[in-house]
Design a protein around this motif. Sequence first.
Motif, PDB file in Angstrom:
ATOM      1  N   ALA A   1     -27.101 -17.205  33.568  1.00 31.16           N
ATOM      2  CA  ALA A   1     -28.528 -17.380  33.840  1.00 31.16           C
ATOM      3  C   ALA A   1     -28.931 -16.585  35.077  1.00 31.16           C
TER       4      ALA A   1
ATOM      5  N   LEU B   1     -30.298 -20.770  29.414  1.00 31.94           N
ATOM      6  CA  LEU B   1     -28.897 -20.526  29.778  1.00 31.94           C
ATOM      7  C   LEU B   1     -28.449 -21.479  30.879  1.00 31.94           C
ATOM      8  N   GLY B   2     -29.251 -21.544  31.918  1.00 35.90           N
ATOM      9  CA  GLY B   2     -28.874 -22.382  33.035  1.00 35.90           C
ATOM     10  C   GLY B   2     -28.751 -23.840  32.635  1.00 35.90           C
TER      11      GLY B   2
ATOM     12  N   LEU C   1     -29.073 -12.929  34.289  1.00 33.35           N
ATOM     13  CA  LEU C   1     -30.255 -12.592  33.478  1.00 33.35           C
ATOM     14  C   LEU C   1     -31.490 -12.500  34.362  1.00 33.35           C
TER      15      LEU C   1
ATOM     16  N   TRP D   1     -43.212 -10.851  27.878  1.00 35.32           N
ATOM     17  CA  TRP D   1     -41.765 -10.768  27.697  1.00 35.32           C
ATOM     18  C   TRP D   1     -41.031 -11.278  28.912  1.00 35.32           C
ATOM     19  N   GLN D   2     -41.679 -11.152  30.088  1.00 35.50           N
ATOM     20  CA  GLN D   2     -41.027 -11.702  31.273  1.00 35.50           C
ATOM     21  C   GLN D   2     -40.983 -13.217  31.225  1.00 35.50           C
TER      22      GLN D   2
ATOM     23  N   VAL E   1     -38.200 -14.031  28.934  1.00 33.91           N
ATOM     24  CA  VAL E   1     -36.900 -13.924  29.608  1.00 33.91           C
ATOM     25  C   VAL E   1     -36.707 -15.074  30.580  1.00 33.91           C
TER      26      VAL E   1
ATOM     27  N   LEU F   1     -35.492 -17.791  28.634  1.00 33.55           N
ATOM     28  CA  LEU F   1     -34.099 -17.544  28.262  1.00 33.55           C
ATOM     29  C   LEU F   1     -33.160 -17.924  29.405  1.00 33.55           C
ATOM     30  N   ALA F   2     -33.529 -17.488  30.605  1.00 35.08           N
ATOM     31  CA  ALA F   2     -32.689 -17.814  31.756  1.00 35.08           C
ATOM     32  C   ALA F   2     -32.644 -19.317  31.978  1.00 35.08           C
TER      33      ALA F   2
END
Lengths: 141, 135
Positions: free
Chosen positions: A90, B14-15, A93, B3-4, B7, B10-11
């Motif tokens: 993360a 993930l985290g 990214l 798109w930012q 993202v 997305l981050a």
Amino acid sequence: MRPGPVVVVAGPRRPHELLLLVVGLLSTVGYLVGGPTNGSVVAVLPSWAVAAMYVLLGAGSAIGLIGCLMPRRVEYALGIEQGGLLIQAAGILVFAVTVLAHVGWRGWSFLIIMGGWLVANLWRAWQIQVAVRTLRRAGER
Amino acid sequence: MTWQIFVGFLAAALGSSGLTVLIQTLAGRKKVRADVADTLSDTALALLQAVRDDAAAQIELARKDVASARLEAVEARNEAAAARAEATAARREAMAAAAEMRRLTSEILSPNATIERLRSLVEPGPNGGAGVRTY
């Protein structure tokens, strides 16, 4: 219950993974100590983004290292390693996208490295997922 | 711009997935330990059962051996008793034969021997012996 075949899930140490975790930790330590050097890519970015990125990177690296280096208790250590890798992913990214947003395509070499690192983390996290599933299934038999 | 944001999501995903994995691992470690202990004790029980069955089979074999040995001992004792009885009977017959032989010899060799006396000894009658059968 009959004894089954030997299940190998961890294998020898993976040097690139281990050293990338160390690199992440060292970067965080360096940021905490001195801050980014002038002229580097990081100096251009807004400080809150950099701080967020380093928080994620540092936490993920530390946790991943603990999981990698823990001696026994394979399933436990693998779980911790996977968690650390995902958190570090993360952070990577966030870093990559922030650099992309602020610097654009001039930072392509840096972005390639960050991209490779990210994919490696996700790949290893998936490997660990499969390994833990194998361990659980072997334990049930 | 969008798109930012994508993202960013997305981050965040993930985290949070990393955090979830961590929390699950930390929370589940007692269960893993319990499962391992369970598996180990199951294995130990299976091994114990195998040892027990082996020992029972050995005891059964030993018991059978003892029973057959006992039977053989009883038979041997019976045979020995029979042999002893036969030997005693044989000795008694031999002694009777020897006595008869001595009597006959002394009568034959005595100075008073006459044919009639010897004949009366041999033939069965009030005077005489058991009677010698001439085939």
